[in-house]
Design a protein around this motif. Structure first.
Motif, PDB file in Angstrom:
ATOM      1  N   ILE A  23       0.857  -1.183   0.000  1.00  0.00           N
ATOM      2  CA  ILE A  23       0.000   0.000   0.000  1.00  0.00           C
ATOM      3  C   ILE A  23       0.893   1.233   0.000  1.00  0.00           C
ATOM      4  O   ILE A  23       1.729   1.406   0.890  1.00  0.00           O
ATOM      5  N   ILE A  24       0.721   2.077  -1.022  1.00  0.00           N
ATOM      6  CA  ILE A  24       1.580   3.242  -1.212  1.00  0.00           C
ATOM      7  C   ILE A  24       0.840   4.510  -0.800  1.00  0.00           C
ATOM      8  O   ILE A  24      -0.324   4.713  -1.156  1.00  0.00           O
ATOM      9  N   LEU A  25       1.532   5.363  -0.049  1.00  0.00           N
ATOM     10  CA  LEU A  25       0.953   6.603   0.469  1.00  0.00           C
ATOM     11  C   LEU A  25       1.674   7.797  -0.146  1.00  0.00           C
ATOM     12  O   LEU A  25       2.867   7.988   0.066  1.00  0.00           O
ATOM     13  N   HIS A  26       0.928   8.595  -0.907  1.00  0.00           N
ATOM     14  CA  HIS A  26       1.520   9.741  -1.601  1.00  0.00           C
ATOM     15  C   HIS A  26       1.701  10.922  -0.651  1.00  0.00           C
ATOM     16  O   HIS A  26       1.166  10.942   0.463  1.00  0.00           O
ATOM     17  N   GLY A  27       2.451  11.914  -1.104  1.00  0.00           N
ATOM     18  CA  GLY A  27       2.744  13.081  -0.284  1.00  0.00           C
ATOM     19  C   GLY A  27       1.730  14.195  -0.457  1.00  0.00           C
ATOM     20  O   GLY A  27       0.691  14.037  -1.101  1.00  0.00           O
ATOM     21  N   LEU A  28       2.061  15.351   0.096  1.00  0.00           N
ATOM     22  CA  LEU A  28       1.150  16.484   0.138  1.00  0.00           C
ATOM     23  C   LEU A  28       0.775  16.966  -1.257  1.00  0.00           C
ATOM     24  O   LEU A  28      -0.389  17.203  -1.550  1.00  0.00           O
ATOM     25  N   MET A  29       1.761  17.146  -2.112  1.00  0.00           N
ATOM     26  CA  MET A  29       1.476  17.582  -3.481  1.00  0.00           C
ATOM     27  C   MET A  29       1.915  16.519  -4.479  1.00  0.00           C
ATOM     28  O   MET A  29       2.192  16.807  -5.636  1.00  0.00           O
ATOM     29  N   GLY A  30       1.967  15.299  -4.019  1.00  0.00           N
ATOM     30  CA  GLY A  30       2.423  14.201  -4.871  1.00  0.00           C
ATOM     31  C   GLY A  30       1.266  13.435  -5.472  1.00  0.00           C
ATOM     32  O   GLY A  30       0.423  12.907  -4.756  1.00  0.00           O
ATOM     33  N   GLY A  31       1.210  13.391  -6.803  1.00  0.00           N
ATOM     34  CA  GLY A  31       0.155  12.635  -7.470  1.00  0.00           C
ATOM     35  C   GLY A  31       0.427  11.144  -7.415  1.00  0.00           C
ATOM     36  O   GLY A  31       1.551  10.694  -7.167  1.00  0.00           O
ATOM     37  N   LEU A  32      -0.608  10.363  -7.668  1.00  0.00           N
ATOM     38  CA  LEU A  32      -0.470   8.908  -7.670  1.00  0.00           C
ATOM     39  C   LEU A  32       0.482   8.450  -8.776  1.00  0.00           C
ATOM     40  O   LEU A  32       1.162   7.435  -8.647  1.00  0.00           O
ATOM     41  N   SER A  33       0.561   9.247  -9.858  1.00  0.00           N
ATOM     42  CA  SER A  33       1.439   8.891 -10.978  1.00  0.00           C
ATOM     43  C   SER A  33       2.918   8.969 -10.597  1.00  0.00           C
ATOM     44  O   SER A  33       3.775   8.432 -11.300  1.00  0.00           O
ATOM     45  N   ASN A  34       3.234   9.643  -9.475  1.00  0.00           N
ATOM     46  CA  ASN A  34       4.631   9.705  -9.015  1.00  0.00           C
ATOM     47  C   ASN A  34       5.194   8.320  -8.744  1.00  0.00           C
ATOM     48  O   ASN A  34       6.411   8.137  -8.688  1.00  0.00           O
ATOM     49  N   PHE A  35       4.304   7.355  -8.548  1.00  0.00           N
ATOM     50  CA  PHE A  35       4.727   5.994  -8.201  1.00  0.00           C
ATOM     51  C   PHE A  35       4.555   5.015  -9.366  1.00  0.00           C
ATOM     52  O   PHE A  35       4.547   3.807  -9.145  1.00  0.00           O
ATOM     53  N   ASP A  36       4.430   5.536 -10.582  1.00  0.00           N
ATOM     54  CA  ASP A  36       4.225   4.644 -11.734  1.00  0.00           C
ATOM     55  C   ASP A  36       5.356   3.633 -11.874  1.00  0.00           C
ATOM     56  O   ASP A  36       5.124   2.457 -12.179  1.00  0.00           O
ATOM     57  N   GLY A  37       6.601   4.076 -11.668  1.00  0.00           N
ATOM     58  CA  GLY A  37       7.746   3.173 -11.789  1.00  0.00           C
ATOM     59  C   GLY A  37       7.694   2.050 -10.770  1.00  0.00           C
ATOM     60  O   GLY A  37       7.972   0.883 -11.086  1.00  0.00           O
ATOM     61  N   VAL A  38       7.323   2.378  -9.537  1.00  0.00           N
ATOM     62  CA  VAL A  38       7.190   1.376  -8.473  1.00  0.00           C
ATOM     63  C   VAL A  38       6.031   0.429  -8.789  1.00  0.00           C
ATOM     64  O   VAL A  38       6.152  -0.795  -8.646  1.00  0.00           O
ATOM     65  N   THR A  39       4.919   1.008  -9.231  1.00  0.00           N
ATOM     66  CA  THR A  39       3.734   0.200  -9.551  1.00  0.00           C
ATOM     67  C   THR A  39       4.028  -0.772 -10.690  1.00  0.00           C
ATOM     68  O   THR A  39       3.711  -1.958 -10.603  1.00  0.00           O
ATOM     69  N   ASP A  40       4.655  -0.268 -11.755  1.00  0.00           N
ATOM     70  CA  ASP A  40       5.008  -1.129 -12.900  1.00  0.00           C
ATOM     71  C   ASP A  40       5.859  -2.313 -12.443  1.00  0.00           C
ATOM     72  O   ASP A  40       5.574  -3.467 -12.772  1.00  0.00           O
ATOM     73  N   TYR A  41       6.896  -2.015 -11.682  1.00  0.00           N
ATOM     74  CA  TYR A  41       7.873  -3.038 -11.314  1.00  0.00           C
ATOM     75  C   TYR A  41       7.275  -4.079 -10.374  1.00  0.00           C
ATOM     76  O   TYR A  41       7.362  -5.290 -10.638  1.00  0.00           O
ATOM     77  N   PHE A  42       6.681  -3.626  -9.287  1.00  0.00           N
ATOM     78  CA  PHE A  42       6.256  -4.582  -8.256  1.00  0.00           C
ATOM     79  C   PHE A  42       4.958  -5.306  -8.616  1.00  0.00           C
ATOM     80  O   PHE A  42       4.765  -6.448  -8.210  1.00  0.00           O
ATOM     81  N   GLN A  44       4.395  -6.464 -11.409  1.00  0.00           N
ATOM     82  CA  GLN A  44       4.816  -7.524 -12.331  1.00  0.00           C
ATOM     83  C   GLN A  44       5.778  -8.511 -11.674  1.00  0.00           C
ATOM     84  O   GLN A  44       6.290  -9.417 -12.332  1.00  0.00           O
ATOM     85  N   ASN A  45       6.013  -8.330 -10.380  1.00  0.00           N
ATOM     86  CA  ASN A  45       6.975  -9.191  -9.680  1.00  0.00           C
ATOM     87  C   ASN A  45       6.414  -9.755  -8.378  1.00  0.00           C
ATOM     88  O   ASN A  45       7.099  -9.801  -7.355  1.00  0.00           O
ATOM     89  N   GLY A  46       5.145 -10.171  -8.430  1.00  0.00           N
ATOM     90  CA  GLY A  46       4.585 -10.937  -7.320  1.00  0.00           C
ATOM     91  C   GLY A  46       3.928 -10.142  -6.213  1.00  0.00           C
ATOM     92  O   GLY A  46       3.701 -10.672  -5.126  1.00  0.00           O
ATOM     93  N   TYR A  47       3.622  -8.861  -6.486  1.00  0.00           N
ATOM     94  CA  TYR A  47       2.963  -8.035  -5.466  1.00  0.00           C
ATOM     95  C   TYR A  47       1.698  -7.396  -6.032  1.00  0.00           C
ATOM     96  O   TYR A  47       1.603  -7.133  -7.228  1.00  0.00           O
ATOM     97  N   LYS A  48       0.743  -7.135  -5.142  1.00  0.00           N
ATOM     98  CA  LYS A  48      -0.416  -6.323  -5.492  1.00  0.00           C
ATOM     99  C   LYS A  48      -0.147  -4.916  -4.975  1.00  0.00           C
ATOM    100  O   LYS A  48       0.047  -4.719  -3.770  1.00  0.00           O
ATOM    101  N   VAL A  49      -0.097  -3.945  -5.870  1.00  0.00           N
ATOM    102  CA  VAL A  49       0.183  -2.558  -5.496  1.00  0.00           C
ATOM    103  C   VAL A  49      -1.132  -1.798  -5.400  1.00  0.00           C
ATOM    104  O   VAL A  49      -1.941  -1.807  -6.324  1.00  0.00           O
ATOM    105  N   ILE A  50      -1.330  -1.120  -4.263  1.00  0.00           N
ATOM    106  CA  ILE A  50      -2.546  -0.333  -4.033  1.00  0.00           C
ATOM    107  C   ILE A  50      -2.141   1.079  -3.646  1.00  0.00           C
ATOM    108  O   ILE A  50      -1.324   1.271  -2.738  1.00  0.00           O
ATOM    109  N   ILE A  51      -2.693   2.073  -4.339  1.00  0.00           N
ATOM    110  CA  ILE A  51      -2.402   3.467  -3.996  1.00  0.00           C
ATOM    111  C   ILE A  51      -3.717   4.198  -3.747  1.00  0.00           C
ATOM    112  O   ILE A  51      -4.401   4.601  -4.690  1.00  0.00           O
TER     113      ILE A  51
END
Length: 254
Positions: A23-42, A44-51
Motif C-alpha cells: 500500500i503506497i501513500l503519496h505526499g502532500l502535493m504528490g500525485g499517484l502517478s509519481n509511483f508509476d515506476g514502483v507500480t510497474d515493477y512490483f 509484475q513481480n509478485g505483489y499487489k500494489v494499491i495506492i
C-alpha cells in the motif's frame, strides 16, 4: 503504464498486480502517478500494489491532519480487508505510514519510508508569500529534485494551482503544523516493524541527517542512499529505488 482510478464507496485508488499487498501513500502535493515506476515493477513481480487517493484537501479543516489521514487509511484497509501488508510512503505519506504503524503494529508486515516527514522537514508549509508568481513556484517545485528537469510543466502547474487555491493553501499550512505537532521522535524507539529507509543524498526538504536520525531511532531499520537524488527518489531514480527495495524485501523474506 497509465493506471485508472477505481472507485468504491468513498474511496478512490489504483490497484495493480497480484500477490502480497504493498500500500503506497503519496505526499502532500504528490500525485499517484509519481509511483508509476514502483507500480510497474512490483505489480509484475509478485505483489499487489494499491495506492489510495488520500483526502488531503477534501476534508474539513479539523480533519486535515496526520492523525485523521491515518484513520482514513485504517478505514480503507478495513474496507478492503487487507492483511499482512507492506506500507510505502513518501514525504507526508511516510509520516502517515509511521503514525499508522505506531497504532497498528500487528497489521504492518514492513514499512518503507523515503523523504518522510515525522522528525523534520523544511518546506511543507512555507515560502508561499509570492505564490502568484509562476516562476517562483516553478523554482520551488524544481528544488524538490536534484535534477530540476524532473519538475515537468504538469507538476509545476499542479503546484501552482494548489498554492493559489485559498482553501488548499489553508489546508496545506494546517498539514504543515500537524506534521510538526505529530513529531515521532519519542515513538520510533518502540516501533519494531522492519523498516527500509531509502533517501536521496541531495534531499533539501528532509535532509540526509533526517534519514540518519530515523535509522538511529528505529530499532529494526536499514538505510540506503541514492546519489544525485532529491526528495522523491522513486521518481528521480525509479530503477535504483526498485532494485534497493526489491533486494531488501527478498533479504527480509517479504
Amino acid at each position: 503504464m497509465t493506471y485508472s482510478l477505481k472507485k468504491e464507496k468513498k474511496y478512490s485508488y489504483i490497484e495493480a498486480g497480484e500477490g502480497a499487498p504493498i500500500i503506497i501513500l503519496h505526499g502532500l502535493m504528490g500525485g499517484l502517478s509519481n509511483f508509476d515506476g514502483v507500480t510497474d515493477y512490483f505489480s509484475q513481480n509478485g505483489y499487489k500494489v494499491i495506492i489510495p487517493e488520500l483526502p488531503i484537501y477534501s476534508r474539513s479543516l479539523l480533519k486535515t491532519n496526520v492523525k485523521s489521514f491515518a484513520k482514513y487509511l485504517h478505514d480503507f484497509i478495513e474496507f478492503k480487508g487487507f492483511k499482512d501488508f507492506i506500507l510505502l510512503g513518501n514525504s507526508l505519506g511516510g509520516h502517515i505510514g509511521l503514525y499508522y504503524t505506531k497504532q497498528y503494529p500487528q497489521k504492518v508486515k514492513a514499512l518503507i519510508i523515503t523523504g518522510s516527514s515525522g522528525l523534520y522537514e523544511s518546506a511543507m508549509g512555507g515560502g508561499y508569500t509570492k505564490r502568484s508568481d509562476y516562476e517562483v513556484i516553478k523554482k520551488k517545485a524544481q528544488d524538490v529534485f536534484y535534477d530540476p528537469a524532473v519538475a515537468t510543466k504538469t507538476i509545476v502547474d499542479e503546484v501552482y494551482e494548489t498554492v493559489n487555491d485559498r482553501n488548499k493553501l489553508i489546508k496545506t499550512l494546517a498539514i504543515a503544523k500537524s506534521a510538526i505537532r505529530h513529531n515521532m521522535a519519542k515513538d520510533l524507539p518502540k516501533m519494531t516493524t522492519p523498516t527500509c529507509i531509502i533517501w536521496g543524498k541531495n534531499d533539501t526538504v528532509t535532509p540526509p541527517d533526517v534519514a540518519e536520525e530515523f535509522n538511529e531511532l528505529l530499532p529494526n531499520s536499514d538505510l540506503y542512499w541514492i546519489d544525485k537524488c532529491g526528495h522523491a527518489a522513486m521518481m528521480e531514480h525509479p530503477n535504483e529505488f526498485n532494485t534497493i527495495l526489491n533486494t531488501w524485501l527478498q533479504e527480509r523474506g517479504l
